[in-house]
Enzyme design. Structure first.
Site, PDB file in Angstrom:
ATOM      1  N   THR A   1       0.692  -1.222   0.087  1.00  0.00           N
ATOM      2  CA  THR A   1       0.088  -0.121   0.063  1.00  0.00           C
ATOM      3  C   THR A   1       0.831   1.340   0.077  1.00  0.00           C
ATOM      4  O   THR A   1       1.815   1.549   0.685  1.00  0.00           O
ATOM      5  CB  THR A   1      -0.907  -0.039   1.212  1.00  0.00           C
ATOM      6  OG1 THR A   1      -1.700  -1.046   1.294  1.00  0.00           O
ATOM      7  CG2 THR A   1      -1.797   1.169   1.117  1.00  0.00           C
TER       8      THR A   1
ATOM      9  N   GLU B   1      -3.932 -15.319   1.643  1.00  0.00           N
ATOM     10  CA  GLU B   1      -4.106 -14.326   2.616  1.00  0.00           C
ATOM     11  C   GLU B   1      -5.632 -13.888   3.072  1.00  0.00           C
ATOM     12  O   GLU B   1      -5.806 -13.585   4.129  1.00  0.00           O
ATOM     13  CB  GLU B   1      -3.413 -13.099   1.772  1.00  0.00           C
ATOM     14  CG  GLU B   1      -1.865 -13.265   1.588  1.00  0.00           C
ATOM     15  CD  GLU B   1      -1.464 -11.920   0.946  1.00  0.00           C
ATOM     16  OE1 GLU B   1      -1.857 -10.876   0.977  1.00  0.00           O
ATOM     17  OE2 GLU B   1      -0.347 -12.313  -0.128  1.00  0.00           O
TER      18      GLU B   1
ATOM     19  N   GLN C   1     -36.480 -12.298  26.009  1.00  0.00           N
ATOM     20  CA  GLN C   1     -36.587 -12.866  24.632  1.00  0.00           C
ATOM     21  C   GLN C   1     -35.810 -12.307  23.579  1.00  0.00           C
ATOM     22  O   GLN C   1     -35.100 -12.683  22.710  1.00  0.00           O
ATOM     23  CB  GLN C   1     -38.178 -12.854  24.186  1.00  0.00           C
ATOM     24  CG  GLN C   1     -38.305 -13.866  23.050  1.00  0.00           C
ATOM     25  CD  GLN C   1     -39.797 -13.816  22.689  1.00  0.00           C
ATOM     26  OE1 GLN C   1     -40.317 -12.717  22.064  1.00  0.00           O
ATOM     27  NE2 GLN C   1     -40.387 -14.813  22.450  1.00  0.00           N
TER      28      GLN C   1
ATOM     29  N   GLY D   1     -22.792   0.212  29.220  1.00  0.00           N
ATOM     30  CA  GLY D   1     -21.567   0.920  29.490  1.00  0.00           C
ATOM     31  C   GLY D   1     -20.481  -0.019  29.703  1.00  0.00           C
ATOM     32  O   GLY D   1     -19.387   0.679  29.114  1.00  0.00           O
TER      33      GLY D   1
ATOM     34  N   GLY E   1      -6.185  -6.444   3.475  1.00  0.00           N
ATOM     35  CA  GLY E   1      -6.495  -7.736   2.290  1.00  0.00           C
ATOM     36  C   GLY E   1      -7.173  -7.296   1.254  1.00  0.00           C
ATOM     37  O   GLY E   1      -7.751  -8.525   0.382  1.00  0.00           O
TER      38      GLY E   1
END
Length: 383
Positions: free
Chosen positions: A130, A248, A285, A346, A369
């Site tokens: 890069t 990779e 739930q 929190g 990647g």
């Protein structure tokens, strides 16, 4: 994953390795994680300890100092690193990527020179793709390596380089013929201890993976011998990169699977203990439905990734399927970790809780990647 599920590639030998690697990380690395996060890199001697324990270059041939294993060994090592919460140790790049470029494309002389020292941790490897102006588009690299007598003169700069502060062997993606596009790209190995004009820039401050020394690198008239060209002829760099990308990308998918599984484990433990309005959070739930969805998706991710691993071990993993695994697992990783963190309230925002570290470490997975958008473009081309 459920205790009864076993990855189809995980044989008895790999299970023994799994146990040994888990113990190594627990004893040698886990006590230092917080300090490493604060200092922005792992200790240099961590590499030597890992080398001694056989954790480096596990899938490199024994004749070059490696463990003589296969990608299954690398997967076990990467998974245990994830389970131990050690995000800063750049072994997947060192062993799973750089060492394999050398083993796959290097001359006999190059393999004998570099791989044994990579296996011991004396040499730390990095790959410099890069650049500030080019991200996932590798054809657009500007770094040049011009031939001058029996040397290449390398000029350019790279950024976001994993192991950047500690690497002393950098595989540089450079243009040996700037007029030839992708066909003018070569891989040049730069031994940083041996050259002048090489400079490390900042160890970049990141949102997550804080102990990973991700850096800028500068090459200013760096002279390396022409024998440091990876392979025997120029212009093969782009093909070499493309051939290694499925492996990779699968490493990233493996890391995503472990992160999802760890997030679910931490959250299941927490919601069984924590109460609200006179009942356990697990008894709502909403909690049950959300975690049921997360568990299902994490299981699908694991089974798909395992199928890709079996194909890779067989030499049959194609780039498109690897791209699917990379984008989908990392997307789900981010969604699931986010969902799980919400149950902590929190406390989920506090870095002393592992779920917070999983959250900040997750975000890069959709970027490096090859970004997930690039993955989708690659898949779309096959439609």
């Amino acid at each position: 994953m459920d205790a009864q599920y076993k990855s189809p590639w995980l044989n008895e030998e790999l299970q023994i390795l799994q146990s040994a690697v888990a113990k190594f990380y627990e004893k040698e690395f886990q006590p230092h994680v917080e300090r490493w996060d604060d200092q922005g890199c792992v200790d240099r001697d961590a590499w030597l300890k890992a080398g001694e324990a056989g954790i480096l270059c596990a899938s490199i041939k024994e004749e070059y100092g490696g463990g003589g294993g296969n990608f299954g060994h690398e997967m076990v090592i990467a998974e245990e690193q994830g389970r131990a919460g050690i995000s800063g140790f750049g072994n997947s790049v060192h062993s799973g990527i750089v060492a394999h470029y050398i083993q796959s494309y290097g001359t006999e002389e190059q393999k004998k020179k570099w791989l044994p020292k990579m296996a011991t941790g004396e040499i730390v490897g990095a790959i410099a793709m890069t650049e500030p102006g080019t991200g996932s588009d590798l054809q657009g690299v500007k770094t040049t390596a011009k031939k001058s007598g029996n040397q290449y003169v390398v000029n350019g700069q790279k950024t976001f380089i994993t192991n950047g502060q500690q690497a002393n062997l950098v595989c540089v993606v450079a243009k040996t013929d700037p007029s030839a596009g992708a066909k003018g790209t070569s891989l040049i190995m730069v031994e940083t201890d041996e050259v002048e004009g090489f400079r490390r820039g900042r160890n970049l401050k990141k949102m997550g993976q804080k102990a990973q020394d991700t850096s800028e690198l500068f090459f200013d008239e760096v002279k390396v011998p022409t024998s440091n060209l990876l392979g025997t002829e120029e212009g093969k760099g782009f093909i070499q990169l493309m051939q290694q990308l499925p492996q990779e990308r699968l490493i990233i998918a493996v890391q995503a699977c472990v992160a999802m599984e760890m997030a679910l484990k931490y959250t299941a433990d927490y919601v069984k203990e924590r109460t609200a309005f006179g009942q356990r959070i697990l008894d709502f739930q909403n909690t049950q439905f959300k975690l049921a969805e997360c568990k299902t998706e994490a299981t699908i991710a694991r089974v798909f990734t395992d199928d890709c691993a079996v194909k890779l071990l067989d030499g049959k993993l194609d780039p498109t399927t690897a791209a699917m695994a990379k984008w989908w697992t990392t997307q789900k990783q981010n969604e699931i970790v986010d969902t799980c963190l919400q149950f902590f309230g929190g406390y989920g925002y506090m870095m002393e809780y592992p779920i917070a570290k999983l959250y900040t470490d997750a975000r890069i997975q959709k970027i490096y990647g090859g970004t997930n958008e690039i993955m989708k473009m690659l898949i779309a081309r096959t439609l």
